[in-house]
Design a protein around this motif. Structure first.
Motif, PDB file in Angstrom:
ATOM      1  N   PRO A   1     -12.091   2.254  -7.996  1.00 43.59           N
ATOM      2  CA  PRO A   1     -12.448   3.255  -6.966  1.00 43.59           C
ATOM      3  C   PRO A   1     -12.656   4.649  -7.554  1.00 43.59           C
ATOM      4  O   PRO A   1     -13.472   5.421  -7.038  1.00 43.59           O
ATOM      5  N   PHE A   2     -11.961   4.960  -8.664  1.00 47.34           N
ATOM      6  CA  PHE A   2     -12.125   6.272  -9.280  1.00 47.34           C
ATOM      7  C   PHE A   2     -13.538   6.442  -9.838  1.00 47.34           C
ATOM      8  O   PHE A   2     -14.208   7.455  -9.606  1.00 47.34           O
ATOM      9  N   VAL A   3     -14.016   5.425 -10.579  1.00 53.70           N
ATOM     10  CA  VAL A   3     -15.372   5.484 -11.137  1.00 53.70           C
ATOM     11  C   VAL A   3     -16.405   5.479 -10.010  1.00 53.70           C
ATOM     12  O   VAL A   3     -17.418   6.202 -10.071  1.00 53.70           O
ATOM     13  N   SER A   4     -16.168   4.689  -8.974  1.00 52.19           N
ATOM     14  CA  SER A   4     -17.113   4.642  -7.847  1.00 52.19           C
ATOM     15  C   SER A   4     -17.212   6.004  -7.180  1.00 52.19           C
ATOM     16  O   SER A   4     -18.307   6.435  -6.776  1.00 52.19           O
ATOM     17  N   LEU A   5     -16.105   6.689  -7.059  1.00 54.46           N
ATOM     18  CA  LEU A   5     -16.135   8.039  -6.486  1.00 54.46           C
ATOM     19  C   LEU A   5     -16.968   8.982  -7.352  1.00 54.46           C
ATOM     20  O   LEU A   5     -17.729   9.811  -6.845  1.00 54.46           O
ATOM     21  N   LEU A   6     -16.821   8.847  -8.666  1.00 58.00           N
ATOM     22  CA  LEU A   6     -17.608   9.695  -9.562  1.00 58.00           C
ATOM     23  C   LEU A   6     -19.099   9.403  -9.417  1.00 58.00           C
ATOM     24  O   LEU A   6     -19.933  10.322  -9.461  1.00 58.00           O
ATOM     25  N   LEU A   7     -19.438   8.134  -9.232  1.00 55.78           N
ATOM     26  CA  LEU A   7     -20.857   7.776  -9.108  1.00 55.78           C
ATOM     27  C   LEU A   7     -21.475   8.321  -7.820  1.00 55.78           C
ATOM     28  O   LEU A   7     -22.697   8.481  -7.735  1.00 55.78           O
ATOM     29  N   LEU A   8     -20.643   8.603  -6.827  1.00 54.52           N
ATOM     30  CA  LEU A   8     -21.171   9.223  -5.612  1.00 54.52           C
ATOM     31  C   LEU A   8     -21.786  10.596  -5.904  1.00 54.52           C
ATOM     32  O   LEU A   8     -22.586  11.105  -5.112  1.00 54.52           O
ATOM     33  N   GLY A   9     -21.424  11.157  -7.036  1.00 49.22           N
ATOM     34  CA  GLY A   9     -21.962  12.461  -7.399  1.00 49.22           C
ATOM     35  C   GLY A   9     -23.277  12.406  -8.154  1.00 49.22           C
ATOM     36  O   GLY A   9     -23.728  13.441  -8.673  1.00 49.22           O
TER      37      GLY A   9
END
Length: 400
Positions: free
Chosen positions: A123-131
């Motif tokens: 979920p941490f990497v997925s949150l970063l990809l939202l950017g």
């Protein structure tokens, strides 16, 4: 873990698990390696001993981390009566809870923290990809392995990241539950075995089956009979005193009135000690808190997670606490503590003080009666009271 905060609490739990788990693995490997390498020259044996006791520290940290999920199991360790490091280490090594914590430490270091790491990263990497759209707007063509050649490409990366966040939080929630279940099972279990420095308080084996009924009858008779007559007497004395014109008589009546009020207060305290109403109305923690408020010395009370228990269990535990604290007050009122927790279907309560020690059940201290009461409900009472203190009384009462 109700509401929207639940998944994020789970993620925080697994994230901190990953952060704590890797250092734990390093410490375990270092201590194990040094201990085995130096064992031939005997230097490694104390190191291996420290390895075995390392679970105590890990267990304390892990119980605290469970607060992130809404609870914290009480410590399965009893309060130690020994003060030196070697004596304390020896006492801890004799507790079953210590080795359950060590088993958890090995499980945590060799597997659980890796699961935490995977569940925290997704979920941490997925949150970063939202950017990704923001990165494209800042003219960053390469973003975490993706080439952002156009705004639609950046939006596509962000769109793919959305289910990644959802699935990642679901994974974190599942892993957190699995990890927490293992932690509660191994770190919250009681040490139900015998304690090396505690001796059982022998019961006289008296039949106490009718104790509760008789106690309640005495309480009712005192409350409805003697107490009411004392109240009436104090009011009558006060009225006579106010009507009298003789100063000497008024003084004598005032003294008699004060004595009657003192007797009434002592009777109420006696009734409260026999079976306080707050015990029936609000349970053991509230009754103990009320009892401690009237104790002459400082008392630390820790009774986490105790809801309503069977009335016999509550009254027996309250009797034990009351009797033990009475002994503390009689012997100088040293700093005392009352710690208790539920261990499966067993209520474990420890009452201790940092006085001079040397308590003897044979010396009329009330400990024999305490043991009789606890034994009558299928429990056991134990005592540790070396000269110089501290004194610890431990009672274990089945809640069946």
């Amino acid at each position: 873990m109700d509401g929207a905060r639940g998944p994020w609490r789970s993620w925080l739990y697994v994230a901190t698990g990953a952060l704590v788990g890797f250092p734990t693995l390093v410490v375990v490997l270092v201590l194990a390696g040094l201990g085995m390498a130096l064992s031939p020259v005997l230097v490694g044996l104390p190191i291996l001993g420290l390895l075995g006791l390392s679970g105590v520290v890990v267990g304390k940290v892990e119980r605290r981390r469970l607060r992130l999920l809404g609870d914290e199991p009480p410590s399965p360790h009893r309060t130690l009566t020994r003060r030196g490091f070697l004596d304390r280490a020896k006492a801890r090594a004799g507790e079953l809870a210590t080795w359950r914590e060590f088993a958890y430490t090995l499980l945590f270091a060799t597997g659980l923290w890796l699961l935490d790491y995977v569940a925290a990263v997704l979920p941490f990497v997925s949150l970063l990809l939202l950017g990704a759209p923001v990165a494209y707007w800042l003219d960053e063509p390469a973003y975490f392995g993706f080439t952002l050649t156009s705004l639609p490409a950046a939006l596509l990366v962000a769109a793919v990241a959305v289910p990644g966040v959802v699935l990642g939080l679901l994974l974190a929630t599942g892993v957190a539950r699995l990890h927490a279940k293992a932690a509660r099972s191994l770190l919250g279990a009681p040490d139900a075995g015998p304690d090396a420095d505690m001796a059982a308080i022998e019961s006289n084996g008296r039949l106490l089956d009718a104790f509760d009924a008789e106690r309640r009858r005495i309480e009712r008779d005192l409350h409805d009979g003697a107490q009411q007559r004392l109240v009436a007497l104090t009011m009558r004395l006060d009225m006579i005193r106010l009507r009298s014109d003789d100063p000497a008589v008024r003084a004598e009546l005032a003294t008699a009135h004060a004595d009657a009020r003192t007797t009434l207060a002592e009777l109420r305290e006696l009734i409260q000690g026999i079976h306080p109403h707050v015990l029936d109305e609000r349970g053991l923690p509230a009754a103990v808190t009320d009892l401690v408020a009237r104790h002459p010395g400082p008392v630390d009370v820790r009774l986490p997670g105790l809801g309503r228990l069977p009335s016999t269990v509550e009254s027996t535990a309250f009797f034990a606490v009351s009797e033990a604290l009475t002994n503390v007050a009689k012997n100088g009122g040293a700093h005392a503590w009352v710690h208790g927790h539920l261990a499966g279907d067993l209520l474990v309560v420890e009452i201790g003080d940092r006085g001079t020690g040397g308590a003897d059940p044979e010396a009329g201290s009330g400990l024999r009666g305490l043991a009789d009461r606890v034994t009558a409900v299928g429990g056991r009472a134990m005592l540790s009271s070396p000269l110089g203190g501290p004194t610890v009384v431990r009672v274990e009462i089945p809640c069946r």
